[in-house]
Design a protein around this motif. Structure first.
Motif, PDB file in Angstrom:
ATOM      1  N   ASN A  96      46.553  35.038 -57.912  1.00 22.56           N
ATOM      2  CA  ASN A  96      45.466  36.022 -58.005  1.00 22.56           C
ATOM      3  C   ASN A  96      44.104  35.336 -57.849  1.00 22.56           C
ATOM      4  N   ILE A  99      43.559  34.217 -54.277  1.00 21.73           N
ATOM      5  CA  ILE A  99      43.213  35.356 -53.417  1.00 21.73           C
ATOM      6  C   ILE A  99      41.765  35.780 -53.652  1.00 21.73           C
ATOM      7  N   PRO A 103      40.333  35.653 -49.912  1.00 28.78           N
ATOM      8  CA  PRO A 103      41.145  36.871 -49.730  1.00 28.78           C
ATOM      9  C   PRO A 103      41.741  37.030 -48.332  1.00 28.78           C
ATOM     10  N   ALA A 106      46.643  34.632 -45.594  1.00 23.99           N
ATOM     11  CA  ALA A 106      47.863  35.445 -45.608  1.00 23.99           C
ATOM     12  C   ALA A 106      48.971  34.821 -46.448  1.00 23.99           C
ATOM     13  N   THR A 108      48.985  33.182 -49.123  1.00 20.97           N
ATOM     14  CA  THR A 108      48.874  33.359 -50.577  1.00 20.97           C
ATOM     15  C   THR A 108      49.492  34.684 -51.006  1.00 20.97           C
ATOM     16  N   TYR A 109      49.277  35.726 -50.214  1.00 15.68           N
ATOM     17  CA  TYR A 109      49.907  37.009 -50.517  1.00 15.68           C
ATOM     18  C   TYR A 109      51.432  36.881 -50.439  1.00 15.68           C
ATOM     19  N   ARG A 112      52.688  35.100 -53.515  1.00 11.37           N
ATOM     20  CA  ARG A 112      52.712  35.998 -54.668  1.00 11.37           C
ATOM     21  C   ARG A 112      53.839  37.012 -54.539  1.00 11.37           C
ATOM     22  N   GLY A 113      54.095  37.463 -53.303  1.00 12.97           N
ATOM     23  CA  GLY A 113      55.198  38.384 -53.082  1.00 12.97           C
ATOM     24  C   GLY A 113      56.541  37.780 -53.452  1.00 12.97           C
ATOM     25  N   ASP A 128      52.689  42.931 -51.150  1.00 11.32           N
ATOM     26  CA  ASP A 128      52.079  41.633 -50.848  1.00 11.32           C
ATOM     27  C   ASP A 128      52.483  41.133 -49.462  1.00 11.32           C
ATOM     28  N   TYR A 129      53.762  41.247 -49.125  1.00 13.31           N
ATOM     29  CA  TYR A 129      54.190  40.818 -47.788  1.00 13.31           C
ATOM     30  C   TYR A 129      53.538  41.689 -46.710  1.00 13.31           C
ATOM     31  N   GLN A 131      50.609  43.053 -46.895  1.00  9.83           N
ATOM     32  CA  GLN A 131      49.239  42.583 -46.758  1.00  9.83           C
ATOM     33  C   GLN A 131      49.181  41.291 -45.952  1.00  9.83           C
ATOM     34  N   ALA A 132      50.146  40.397 -46.187  1.00 10.34           N
ATOM     35  CA  ALA A 132      50.205  39.153 -45.412  1.00 10.34           C
ATOM     36  C   ALA A 132      50.388  39.453 -43.930  1.00 10.34           C
TER      37      ALA A 132
END
Length: 333
Positions: A96, A99, A103, A106, A108-109, A112-113, A128-129, A131-132
């Protein structure tokens, strides 16, 4: 110079030498807040991760963050280690923060996913994926990762779509082929599963999940010898990689490791008793018998380890070979 030498040593596998060089560089001025020293701590932490020294790695990442609280990469590295230690709350907190600092990154998302998947937060992981993918739609691994989540959530068609897109983007993505093969097994597409697993093994011949899924498909098609060979390959590579054969990624305890063996036998009564070799069934948790084109479960009725004989029992009525009396025979008959 020390940094360059340390990096070269790490690439060549001299992890101890790399750590020694980074340590020497840090010792020149341990409180230096310049970018160089943050790099030394972060790099030494990454080498410690390769050594399996997670506590030491986190200590180095902590120091890097202390020197530069806006260093997103240090939070990412520490989050990955926390994930390995099953500290999912800590990992998500670090991702978090990363990000927040960057932000548009990609990966990092996606990181986290993956943690959210471990927490069984499927919807959060998919978000999250997704968003990546929105940030970098050309990265096949993000589709593969999202496909895994969809598969575990039960969205089989969605998983196939993501694995297929990953293959379009990267035709050499062995994991995507293997995972799609696994899904095709679940869908009953035995030929499709075998084709995908063949392709996965073409690109990565050590992928245990590909052997395992192909073995399941071969078993269903009646190629039991081929299935046993694939199961054994899956087990061998899973042991080397510390994963479970059916997933390719999750840790497996020694008690979960299984060996598949195969042998022959014959009916000695019409009521389903079969004589076979004891070494074939010794220690087996599951015994199956193939009679004609049918496969059915069997129980171990009796065993004689000294003479390597075992008696199995299945349900049904069958033609048999009655046992004779050896009392009237001579040596050599």
């Amino acid at each position: 110079a020390l940094s360059g030498r340390a990096s070269t040593k790490a690439i060549k596998g001299d992890l101890g030498g790399a750590i020694a060089d980074y340590t020497q560089a840090i010792a020149l001025d341990p409180q230096n807040t310049k970018l160089a020293n943050v790099y030394f701590y972060t790099s030494r932490g990454e080498v410690k991760v390769k050594q399996g020294d997670f506590i030491g790695a986190i200590s180095d990442f902590n120091q890097a963050i202390k020197l530069d609280p806006k260093k997103a990469a240090a939070y990412i590295d520490r989050g990955k280690v926390m994930d390995k230690q099953s500290d999912y709350t800590g990992a998500i907190s670090d991702f978090n923060q990363a990000i927040k600092l960057d932000p548009k990154k990609a990966t990092t998302y996606a990181n986290r996913g993956e943690v959210k998947l471990h927490e069984l937060d499927f919807d959060g992981a998919i978000a999250d994926y997704t968003q990546a993918i929105a940030i970098d739609p050309s990265a096949a691994r993000f589709y593969t990762g999202r496909g895994e989540v969809k598969e575990k959530k039960g969205d089989i068609d969605g998983a196939v779509a993501d694995y297929s897109q990953a293959i379009v983007l990267d035709p050499e993505d062995a994991n995507a082929y293997a995972y799609r093969g696994r899904v095709k097994v679940a869908k009953g597409d035995w030929d499709g599963a075998i084709a995908d697993c063949d392709k996965a093994l073409e690109w990565n011949g050590t992928l245990s999940i590909a052997y395992y899924s192909r073995g399941l498909a071969k078993d269903k098609k009646g190629d039991h010898e081929g299935a046993v060979a694939d199961y054994n390959e899956a087990i061998s590579y899973a042991r080397l990689q510390g994963s479970h054969p059916s997933s390719g990624s999750h840790p497996v305890q020694p008690s979960m490791q299984k060996v598949v063996s195969m042998g022959t036998g014959f009916f000695v009564t019409s009521t389903g008793y079969i004589l076979t070799d004891n070494h074939v069934v010794k220690g087996a948790s599951t015994i199956r018998v193939k009679v004609g084109s049918s496969i059915m479960p069997a129980i171990l009725a009796a065993a004689d380890a000294t003479n390597d004989i075992a008696l199995l029992k299945i349900t049904g009525t069958y033609p048999c070979l009655p046992l004779g009396d050896s009392g009237g025979t001579s040596l050599g008959q």
